[in-house]
Design an enzyme around this catalytic site. Structure first.
Site, PDB file in Angstrom:
ATOM      1  N   GLU A   1       0.962  -1.369  -0.146  1.00 40.20           N
ATOM      2  CA  GLU A   1      -0.014   0.027  -0.111  1.00 40.20           C
ATOM      3  C   GLU A   1       0.941   1.464  -0.087  1.00 40.20           C
ATOM      4  O   GLU A   1       1.864   1.320   0.780  1.00 40.20           O
ATOM      5  CB  GLU A   1      -0.938   0.193   1.092  1.00 40.20           C
ATOM      6  CG  GLU A   1      -1.896   1.276   0.975  1.00 40.20           C
ATOM      7  CD  GLU A   1      -2.563   1.503   2.458  1.00 40.20           C
ATOM      8  OE1 GLU A   1      -2.488   0.814   3.429  1.00 40.20           O
ATOM      9  OE2 GLU A   1      -3.551   2.295   2.277  1.00 40.20           O
TER      10      GLU A   1
ATOM     11  N   GLU B   1       5.108   4.736   3.479  1.00 42.82           N
ATOM     12  CA  GLU B   1       4.485   5.839   3.855  1.00 42.82           C
ATOM     13  C   GLU B   1       5.736   6.984   3.861  1.00 42.82           C
ATOM     14  O   GLU B   1       6.786   6.622   4.226  1.00 42.82           O
ATOM     15  CB  GLU B   1       4.032   5.848   5.224  1.00 42.82           C
ATOM     16  CG  GLU B   1       3.616   7.151   5.759  1.00 42.82           C
ATOM     17  CD  GLU B   1       2.669   7.990   4.986  1.00 42.82           C
ATOM     18  OE1 GLU B   1       1.539   7.853   4.404  1.00 42.82           O
ATOM     19  OE2 GLU B   1       3.191   9.403   4.877  1.00 42.82           O
TER      20      GLU B   1
ATOM     21  N   ASP C   1      -3.164  11.838  -1.959  1.00 37.76           N
ATOM     22  CA  ASP C   1      -3.186  13.062  -1.913  1.00 37.76           C
ATOM     23  C   ASP C   1      -3.785  13.827  -3.465  1.00 37.76           C
ATOM     24  O   ASP C   1      -2.972  13.232  -4.529  1.00 37.76           O
ATOM     25  CB  ASP C   1      -1.990  13.953  -1.722  1.00 37.76           C
ATOM     26  CG  ASP C   1      -1.620  13.504  -0.152  1.00 37.76           C
ATOM     27  OD1 ASP C   1      -2.447  13.476   0.581  1.00 37.76           O
ATOM     28  OD2 ASP C   1      -0.227  13.440   0.034  1.00 37.76           O
TER      29      ASP C   1
ATOM     30  N   ASP D   1     -12.441   9.692  -2.493  1.00 39.91           N
ATOM     31  CA  ASP D   1     -13.790  10.189  -2.664  1.00 39.91           C
ATOM     32  C   ASP D   1     -13.824  11.447  -3.376  1.00 39.91           C
ATOM     33  O   ASP D   1     -14.711  12.166  -3.729  1.00 39.91           O
ATOM     34  CB  ASP D   1     -14.307  10.829  -1.143  1.00 39.91           C
ATOM     35  CG  ASP D   1     -13.437  11.841  -0.604  1.00 39.91           C
ATOM     36  OD1 ASP D   1     -11.987  11.720  -0.830  1.00 39.91           O
ATOM     37  OD2 ASP D   1     -14.015  12.861  -0.056  1.00 39.91           O
TER      38      ASP D   1
ATOM     39  N   THR E   1     -10.574   2.394   5.086  1.00 36.02           N
ATOM     40  CA  THR E   1      -9.260   3.106   5.383  1.00 36.02           C
ATOM     41  C   THR E   1      -9.774   4.180   6.400  1.00 36.02           C
ATOM     42  O   THR E   1     -11.063   4.379   6.644  1.00 36.02           O
ATOM     43  CB  THR E   1      -8.738   3.725   4.235  1.00 36.02           C
ATOM     44  OG1 THR E   1      -9.364   4.652   3.949  1.00 36.02           O
ATOM     45  CG2 THR E   1      -8.497   2.894   3.141  1.00 36.02           C
TER      46      THR E   1
HETATM   47  N1  SAM Z   1      -4.176   5.762   2.873  1.00 35.42           N
HETATM   48  C1  SAM Z   1      -4.685   6.337   4.058  1.00 35.42           C
HETATM   49  C2  SAM Z   1      -6.184   6.281   4.288  1.00 35.42           C
HETATM   50  O1  SAM Z   1      -6.790   6.240   3.088  1.00 35.42           O
HETATM   51  O2  SAM Z   1      -6.608   6.594   5.301  1.00 35.42           O
HETATM   52  C3  SAM Z   1      -4.091   7.849   4.113  1.00 35.42           C
HETATM   53  C4  SAM Z   1      -4.597   8.789   3.179  1.00 35.42           C
HETATM   54  S1  SAM Z   1      -3.580  10.301   3.275  1.00 35.42           S
HETATM   55  C5  SAM Z   1      -4.598  11.440   2.430  1.00 35.42           C
HETATM   56  C6  SAM Z   1      -2.286  10.185   1.892  1.00 35.42           C
HETATM   57  C7  SAM Z   1      -0.990   9.383   2.514  1.00 35.42           C
HETATM   58  O3  SAM Z   1       0.106   9.234   1.394  1.00 35.42           O
HETATM   59  C8  SAM Z   1      -0.404  10.519   3.358  1.00 35.42           C
HETATM   60  O4  SAM Z   1       0.144  10.115   4.513  1.00 35.42           O
HETATM   61  C9  SAM Z   1       0.886  10.929   2.605  1.00 35.42           C
HETATM   62  O5  SAM Z   1       2.081  11.005   3.394  1.00 35.42           O
HETATM   63  C10 SAM Z   1       1.050   9.758   1.752  1.00 35.42           C
HETATM   64  N2  SAM Z   1       1.842   9.961   0.458  1.00 35.42           N
HETATM   65  C11 SAM Z   1       1.582  10.828  -0.404  1.00 35.42           C
HETATM   66  N3  SAM Z   1       2.566  10.920  -1.241  1.00 35.42           N
HETATM   67  C12 SAM Z   1       3.327   9.843  -1.219  1.00 35.42           C
HETATM   68  C13 SAM Z   1       4.501   9.245  -1.901  1.00 35.42           C
HETATM   69  N4  SAM Z   1       5.012   9.921  -3.033  1.00 35.42           N
HETATM   70  N5  SAM Z   1       5.263   8.299  -1.275  1.00 35.42           N
HETATM   71  C14 SAM Z   1       4.694   7.714  -0.211  1.00 35.42           C
HETATM   72  N6  SAM Z   1       3.600   8.218   0.630  1.00 35.42           N
HETATM   73  C15 SAM Z   1       3.004   9.180  -0.196  1.00 35.42           C
END
Ligand code: SAM
Length: 219
Positions: free
Chosen positions: A43, A68, A117, A153, A192
């Protein structure tokens, strides 16, 4: 998700047996990172790790690697693992842009992206985890029968992702803009943290599953 910097997060990750150090040294031999064999599912952007850990407890025969970028976020997942360890889960603090440095071709059986993101500004489109450059990175490491599963979403990000999948020569296996009301696709759905939050606000959840051009579709 960006938590404020947490003092000691890097040290805790560096010392944890659940976090992979020197991931490039496992390239081509990820089975050695886990106590028992099994397909490798990853993931990317796993946040606090709820989804990955729930899947791992349901599927002990599969090895799960949570990636992450931010140590302050990964620390939360680590704390959950310390409270309730799972032998088939490992974590990695890394930017997903570097996947090819740590996986050899075909080494990954499945990639999950959840609530990535959105990077809404057009000039940041290449940073979106479903953009063409990232799809190329995924295609390079996915197995012949491997697949990508993506939930969000964010309607605009979902539309962008469908377009990028098509433009990159990937094949769409399934898609919905209302996962929780789709009896077939919501079967076995694991929520999630963000999914729980946004669906409780009434936002429909979108999901797609896709395979790269080189994939062999199972019957
Ligand atoms: N997947 C989780 C959920 O659905 O509850 C967290 C969603 S959160 C909006 C997106 C996560 O992706 C953040 O913790 C961010 O740090 C991580 N992330 C974004 N770009 C990334 C990258 N290039 N490599 C690793 N992690 C990344």
């Amino acid at each position: 998700m960006r938590l404020r910097n947490i003092k000691g997060a890097d040290t805790a990750i560096g010392e944890s047996p659940y976090c992979i150090k020197e991931p490039a040294s496992y390239r081509g031999r990820w089975q050695d990172a886990f106590p028992s064999p099994g397909p490798l599912h990853i993931e990317i952007g796993m946040g606090k790790g709820r989804f990955l850990m729930e899947l791992a407890s349901l599927h002990p025969d599969i090895r799960y690697l949570g990636i992450e970028r931010y140590s302050s976020v990964l620390l939360r997942a680590l704390q959950k693992m310390q409270a309730d360890p799972l032998p088939n889960v490992k974590f990695l603090c890394m930017d997903a842009a570097e996947l090819a440095l740590i996986f050899s071709p075909g080494e990954v059986a499945r990639i999950y992206l959840n609530f990535s993101d959105p990077w809404p500004k057009e000039r940041h489109a290449r940073r979106r985890l479903t953009s063409h450059p990232f799809l190329e990175r995924y295609a390079a490491v996915l197995a012949a029968d491997g697949r990508l599963e993506f939930k969000t979403d964010n309607q605009d990000l979902f539309t962008f992702s469908l377009d990028e999948i098509a433009a990159s020569g990937w094949r769409l296996v399934s898609s919905t803009r209302d996962l929780h009301h789709d009896p077939a696709l919501s079967q076995d759905n694991v929520m999630t943290e963000y999914e729980e939050k946004f669906s409780s606000l009434g936002n429909p959840i979108c999901k797609l599953t896709a395979v790269p051009q080189h994939a062999i579709l199972s019957p």
